[in-house]
Scaffold this active site. Sequence first.
Site: not given
Ligand code: GRF
Length: 192
Positions: A14-16, A95-96, A110, A112
């Site tokens: 969940g860092s993003n 992740m689905r 999204n 990626h």
């Molecule tokens: C990120 O690298 C994003 O691009 C991918 O999953 C990762 C999630 O990282 N879809 P976080 O959970 O946001 O740290």
Amino acid sequence: MIEHRFAILFSKEGSNAENLAKEFHGKSFENVKTSIVCAITDNKDAKGIEKLSKFGIETTIIDPKEYASRNAFDQKVVSILQEHNVTLTLLAGFMRILTPIFTDNIKALNIHPSLLPLHKGANGMRESYENSMKIAGATVHIVSSELDSGEIVEQECIKKIENESFEEFKKRVHALEYLLYPNAVRKIVLNR
Ligand code: GRF
């Protein structure tokens, strides 16, 4: 003022998600007001739950095991998003694989960790690191019915560094993501 009501969906670190909350929860720019009105995870142990709680954002946990099918799970997610009048959904490491029940009804972005259309799927970061290209990067795209394939909104690359560890590489891709995702959201919200 235009009000935007965002949802964030995540599965792990969940860092993003945290970065998006920092940028958009209770914020305004130009003529737009933004807030995160809903957060959803499919994993009760996701670290993002705690990260978002620091912003006062409560995460709804939807356990896939309690749903008979992918469709039933997606229907639940869609209902929650609609109940909260979400205007834009932000997938941040969710992740689905989504069914048309989600993709036909929800406007979503999204992020990626690769230069799409290269390295789609769950191993994008690792594949970008291991291949022979001199560059890697990250992409924000509109979510469509095909995995990691919708229209690209933002994309940037980084140069690979010789002998860099996977961990260091990952950190640099993440740092890029934290700039790219908010930029993509602003672009969509401001119609640019
Ligand atoms: C990120 O690298 C994003 O691009 C991918 O999953 C990762 C999630 O990282 N879809 P976080 O959970 O946001 O740290």
